[in-house]
Every structure is written in structure tokens, then in C-alpha cells.
Design an enzyme around this catalytic site. Structure first.
Site, PDB file in Angstrom:
ATOM      1  N   ASN A 124      54.943  71.887  21.722  1.00 11.33           N
ATOM      2  CA  ASN A 124      54.916  72.358  20.341  1.00 11.33           C
ATOM      3  C   ASN A 124      53.630  71.966  19.600  1.00 11.33           C
ATOM      4  O   ASN A 124      53.279  70.788  19.522  1.00 11.33           O
ATOM      5  CB  ASN A 124      56.133  71.783  19.599  1.00 11.33           C
ATOM      6  CG  ASN A 124      56.566  72.645  18.428  1.00 11.33           C
ATOM      7  OD1 ASN A 124      56.033  73.734  18.217  1.00 11.33           O
ATOM      8  ND2 ASN A 124      57.544  72.175  17.682  1.00 11.33           N
TER       9      ASN A 124
ATOM     10  N   TYR B 178      62.536  65.128   7.397  1.00  6.80           N
ATOM     11  CA  TYR B 178      62.715  65.601   8.766  1.00  6.80           C
ATOM     12  C   TYR B 178      64.185  65.978   8.992  1.00  6.80           C
ATOM     13  O   TYR B 178      65.083  65.231   8.619  1.00  6.80           O
ATOM     14  CB  TYR B 178      62.311  64.520   9.805  1.00  6.80           C
ATOM     15  CG  TYR B 178      62.865  64.909  11.147  1.00  6.80           C
ATOM     16  CD1 TYR B 178      62.262  65.927  11.885  1.00  6.80           C
ATOM     17  CD2 TYR B 178      64.056  64.360  11.621  1.00  6.80           C
ATOM     18  CE1 TYR B 178      62.825  66.376  13.060  1.00  6.80           C
ATOM     19  CE2 TYR B 178      64.625  64.808  12.800  1.00  6.80           C
ATOM     20  CZ  TYR B 178      63.994  65.809  13.515  1.00  6.80           C
ATOM     21  OH  TYR B 178      64.578  66.267  14.664  1.00  6.80           O
TER      22      TYR B 178
ATOM     23  N   GLU C 159      62.227  61.513  23.658  1.00  3.89           N
ATOM     24  CA  GLU C 159      61.922  62.950  23.667  1.00  3.89           C
ATOM     25  C   GLU C 159      60.422  63.203  23.840  1.00  3.89           C
ATOM     26  O   GLU C 159      60.030  64.257  24.321  1.00  3.89           O
ATOM     27  CB  GLU C 159      62.461  63.644  22.409  1.00  3.89           C
ATOM     28  CG  GLU C 159      61.760  63.239  21.133  1.00  3.89           C
ATOM     29  CD  GLU C 159      62.380  63.876  19.895  1.00  3.89           C
ATOM     30  OE1 GLU C 159      63.597  64.055  19.861  1.00  3.89           O
ATOM     31  OE2 GLU C 159      61.611  64.197  18.977  1.00  3.89           O
TER      32      GLU C 159
ATOM     33  N   ASP D  45      62.007  74.195  20.057  1.00  2.00           N
ATOM     34  CA  ASP D  45      60.692  74.381  20.690  1.00  2.00           C
ATOM     35  C   ASP D  45      60.783  74.234  22.209  1.00  2.00           C
ATOM     36  O   ASP D  45      59.776  74.415  22.902  1.00  2.00           O
ATOM     37  CB  ASP D  45      59.646  73.430  20.097  1.00  2.00           C
ATOM     38  CG  ASP D  45      60.108  71.988  19.986  1.00  2.00           C
ATOM     39  OD1 ASP D  45      61.048  71.734  19.231  1.00  2.00           O
ATOM     40  OD2 ASP D  45      59.518  71.135  20.658  1.00  2.00           O
TER      41      ASP D  45
ATOM     42  N   TRP E 248      55.079  61.170  11.552  1.00  2.00           N
ATOM     43  CA  TRP E 248      56.005  62.253  11.214  1.00  2.00           C
ATOM     44  C   TRP E 248      57.195  62.215  12.162  1.00  2.00           C
ATOM     45  O   TRP E 248      57.102  61.910  13.312  1.00  2.00           O
ATOM     46  CB  TRP E 248      55.331  63.627  11.298  1.00  2.00           C
ATOM     47  CG  TRP E 248      56.352  64.685  10.946  1.00  2.00           C
ATOM     48  CD1 TRP E 248      56.824  64.981   9.689  1.00  2.00           C
ATOM     49  CD2 TRP E 248      57.052  65.548  11.855  1.00  2.00           C
ATOM     50  NE1 TRP E 248      57.775  65.966   9.781  1.00  2.00           N
ATOM     51  CE2 TRP E 248      57.931  66.314  11.097  1.00  2.00           C
ATOM     52  CE3 TRP E 248      57.017  65.688  13.249  1.00  2.00           C
ATOM     53  CZ2 TRP E 248      58.784  67.255  11.677  1.00  2.00           C
ATOM     54  CZ3 TRP E 248      57.851  66.623  13.820  1.00  2.00           C
ATOM     55  CH2 TRP E 248      58.738  67.410  13.028  1.00  2.00           C
TER      56      TRP E 248
END
Ligand code: KDG
Ligand code: MG
Length: 403
Positions: free
Chosen positions: A38, A160, A263, A317, A403
């Protein structure tokens, strides 16, 4: 011997960008692999086109392990998200081909089903705790046995995990990175209130999850884990940035809230210390970013020795090709925990016809030979690539943050 005769990389944007590798053998069998990273899609496409595909042509398509080792060891420059995503795409496409040649769904080649179906978790989110809980009730009514809860934080314009659409969440939302503002203090006040309200409304017979998305320090994560203990979370995900795995020792000393991470991991080496010291409970590495089925199986076997279960990443994604591959893996792996499921849009599903299905909070990869997913190349060509970045975060005083 069926040779790899042709291979091509397709970049398509049916609502969001996906990179797909198609491999064809001299026997006319075709396999697909996801190569989507992504916000950095074209880097993987170039890596495949310029450096991997020339080495594949003419090789025996059945020699998956040997090709994996060739691409991993042979690059000299090991690991990293771009390399490992490219290797994953080749590996996944070759497993697809092997399944088709054997006329068996992939999970049968991985040892057969270890369970009837794969428990998935859905994403309930809203601007406030009330809205999030109301959406979680909707997920529960749809049959979900596990639900992730993310809510907006008063005083922060965006958070988020909170989407504009009720079901579809797409963080890669702009041609250049959107700048968000973050406050740990404001966030830390809201999360325990959210889970208290959720337990009141949903009861105890549903698993609840939460993703911190790499934003706390170890001691803040320890405190949040502590605050959440009364609500018995299934997991607290990415509580801190995992660049320094030793951070988890501190969290572990203070809380029994189960921890999930991985992840963004691309190799067993990213997870080694976390697993062998039993600092985590769930490893979230998945097919596309962690070197394909071949490498993910290695990570899962290692994790099994330390009572760490799997919880594959499954955001939008990750294309339907990865979703299919993950479901075959999940169905067969002994130490399965849960699978993330963020449904794709109809536009995406049309480009990637697939055999997997959802029913009553669980998924099944289907019985089609191989992965049971394909890419409709003509339709894919109608959706050209559009540059899209993930957002970035700054603290309220302007300091760059995670982020
Ligand atoms: O591309 C980034 C997303 O996949 C990630 O932000 C989603 O954290 C995520 C999750 O748990 O699904
Ligand atoms: Mg996450």
C-alpha cells in the site's frame, strides 16, 4: 516438466490500487499472486518486472521451495517489504498452479482442513463510542463472533480506523499524504470508556479487539492494557512500534491483555524474539508481505512451539488473491487464532472473481482447485493506477509522529 513460460505484472485500481502477478506454464496452467504494498505499489511492480521475472522464465513451476530460496538468498540483499512482497507474489502464484495441477484446493496441499471454517473479525467503528457500539451490535447480528472496535477521539479531527463509509475503510486517501493530528492523552481517555460501553451492550459471548496502530510508548501501552483488563479483549494490536521488540518485555510485565503484532513484518526474523520470549499472543504476518505461503508456514510453525497463534492481516489493501491464500492457510494451520476480514468493494470483487465465502462470522476458501481466485484482465485494464498515499501523523505541536 511444466516450465514457467510467461509472467506479467498487472496494476489496477478498481477503487484502490492492487498489483497482481500472473504466471503461465508451458502446460497452459495459470497462477495468480498478490504483490500489493500500500502506497508503494510501483516499487514492487518494478522489482518484479526488472529483477525477478527475467530469472523465472524457463524454471520448473513445481519447484516452489527452490524458487523461494533462489529469490531470497539469490538477491544477496535480503528481506525488506519490497523484496518480500515480490517473493510472496511468485510463491502464491506457484502454489495456485500446484493446486490446479493436482486438481485440489490449496488447503488440501497444506495438510487438509484443521477446522470447519475460519473465524474472522469485522470492523465496527464510529465517530463516538455510542456509534461504534451501535455498529458492533449490527456486526453481532450479522453473526460475527469477533469484532474490532475503533472510535473517534473528541478533539481530534480524524482517527485511525474510523471510516467515512459504514463498511469500507480506505486509509490511502490522497494523491499526497494527508496530515492527521494525534494526542495520546485524548486517546487514552476514550478507549476504556469505549470497551466498558461495548461490554454493557454486547455482553461477553463475542470477542472484542482493538488496534492502537503503533502509537504508544511501552509504558503507555502497559497502562492501556491494564485499563482494558476488565473487558477481556481478544487482543490489543500494535500497541507500540515494533522496531524494537524488547519494548514488549515492559508491556508484558504489567498486563495480561493479549497482544498482537506483525502486520508490517516481512520475515521470521522480525518476529523471532517476540515469539521465543512469548512476548506476544498472536502473530499478524500475512501471505503478501511476509514472503508468501512458504514463509508464512515457517513463521506459524515456529510460533506454534511458543503458544503464539496466527491472526493474519486482512485489510482492504490486501487483494482478494491474498484473502484467498490466507483462508487456505488459516483453514489448515494448527495454531490458527483469527483472520481479519475487511470486505472489498463490489468493484474490486468484480475484478477478482473468487470462490471464498462468508457465513455466520466465519469464512471458507471454497473447493476450487488452487487458490480459487483469478483476475479478470480485461476489467482490470479499465481501472488504471492512481497514486494514493497512506496518511501521516503529527502531534498537536507539529512534531512528526507514527501513523
Ligand atoms: O495499509 C495499511 C493498512 O493495511 C493498515 O493500516 C490496516 O492496521 C491495519 C489493520 O489492522 O487492518
Ligand atoms: Mg493493524
Amino acid at each position: 516438466m511444466a516450465k514457467i513460460e510467461r509472467a506479467r505484472v498487472l496494476v489496477t485500481c478498481p477503487g484502490r490500487n492492487f498489483v497482481t502477478l500472473v504466471i503461465e506454464t508451458s502446460d497452459g496452467v495459470r497462477g495468480v499472486g498478490d504483490a500489493t504494498l500500500n502506497g508503494r505499489e510501483l516499487a514492487v511492480a518494478a522489482y518484479l518486472n526488472d529483477h525477478v521475472l527475467p530469472c523465472l522464465i524457463g524454471r520448473d513451476a513445481q519447484r516452489i521451495e527452490d524458487i523461494w530460496q533462489f529469490l531470497y538468498r539469490g538477491a544477496y540483499w535480503r528481506r525488506g517489504p519490497v523484496t518480500m512482497t515480490a517473493i510472496a507474489a511468485v510463491d502464491t502464484a506457484l502454489w495456485d498452479i500446484k493446486g490446479k495441477v493436482a486438481a485440489l484446493p490449496l488447503y488440501q496441499l497444506l495438510g487438509g482442513a484443521s477446522r470447519e471454517s475460519v473465524m474472522v473479525y469485522g470492523h465496527a467503528n464510529g465517530n463516538s463510542a455510542e456509534e461504534t457500539v451501535e455498529r458492533a451490535l449490527d456486526y453481532k447480528q450479522q453473526g460475527y463472533k469477533a469484532i474490532r472496535l475503533q472510535s473517534g477521539v473528541p478533539g481530534l479531527a480524524s482517527t485511525y480506523g474510523v471510516s467515512k463509509d459504514r463498511y469500507f475503510y480506505e486509509p490511502a486517501d490522497a494523491d499526497l499524504p494527508t496530515e492527521n493530528v494525534w494526542s495520546t492523552e485524548k486517546y487514552m481517555r476514550v478507549v476504556p470508556e469505549l470497551f466498558a460501553a461495548a461490554r454493557d451492550a454486547l455482553g461477553w459471548d463475542v470477542h472484542l479487539l482493538h488496534d492502537v496502530h503503533h502509537r504508544l510508548t511501552p509504558i503507555e501501552a502497559a497502562r492501556l492494557g491494564n485499563d482494558l483488563e476488565p473487558y477481556r479483549l481478544f487482543w490489543l494490536e500494535d500497541a507500540v512500534v515494533a522496531d524494537n521488540p524488547e519494548s514488549f518485555r515492559l508491556i508484558r510485565q504489567h498486563t495480561t491483555t493479549p497482544l498482537a503484532v506483525g502486520e508490517i513484518f516481512n520475515s521470521i526474523w522480525d518476529a523471532k524474539l517476540l515469539i521465543q520470549e512469548q512476548l506476544i499472543d498472536y502473530i499478524r504476518a500475512t501471505v503478501v508481505h511476509a514472503g508468501g505461503i512458504t514463509h508464512l508456514r515457517r513463521i506459524a510453525s515456529f510460533a506454534d512451539m511458543f503458544n503464539v497463534r496466527t491472526g493474519c492481516h486482512g485489510a482492504t489493501d490486501l487483494s482478494p488473491v491474498t484473502m484467498a491464500a490466507a483462508l487456505h492457510f488459516d483453514l489448515s494451520v494448527p495454531n490458527f487464532g483469527v483472520q481479519e476480514y475487511m470486505r472489498h468493494t463490489e468493484e474490486t470483487d468484480a475484478v477478482f472473481p473468487h470462490a471464498y465465502s462468508f457465513e455466520n462470522g466465519a469464512m471458507h476458501p471454497g473447493e476450487a482447485p488452487g487458490l480459487g481466485v483469478d483476475i479478470d484482465e480485461k476489467l482490470a485494464a479499465k481501472h488504471p493506477y492512481r497514486r494514493a498515499y497512506l496518511p501521516v501523523n503529527r502531534l498537536e505541536d507539529g512534531t512528526m509522529f507514527n501513523w
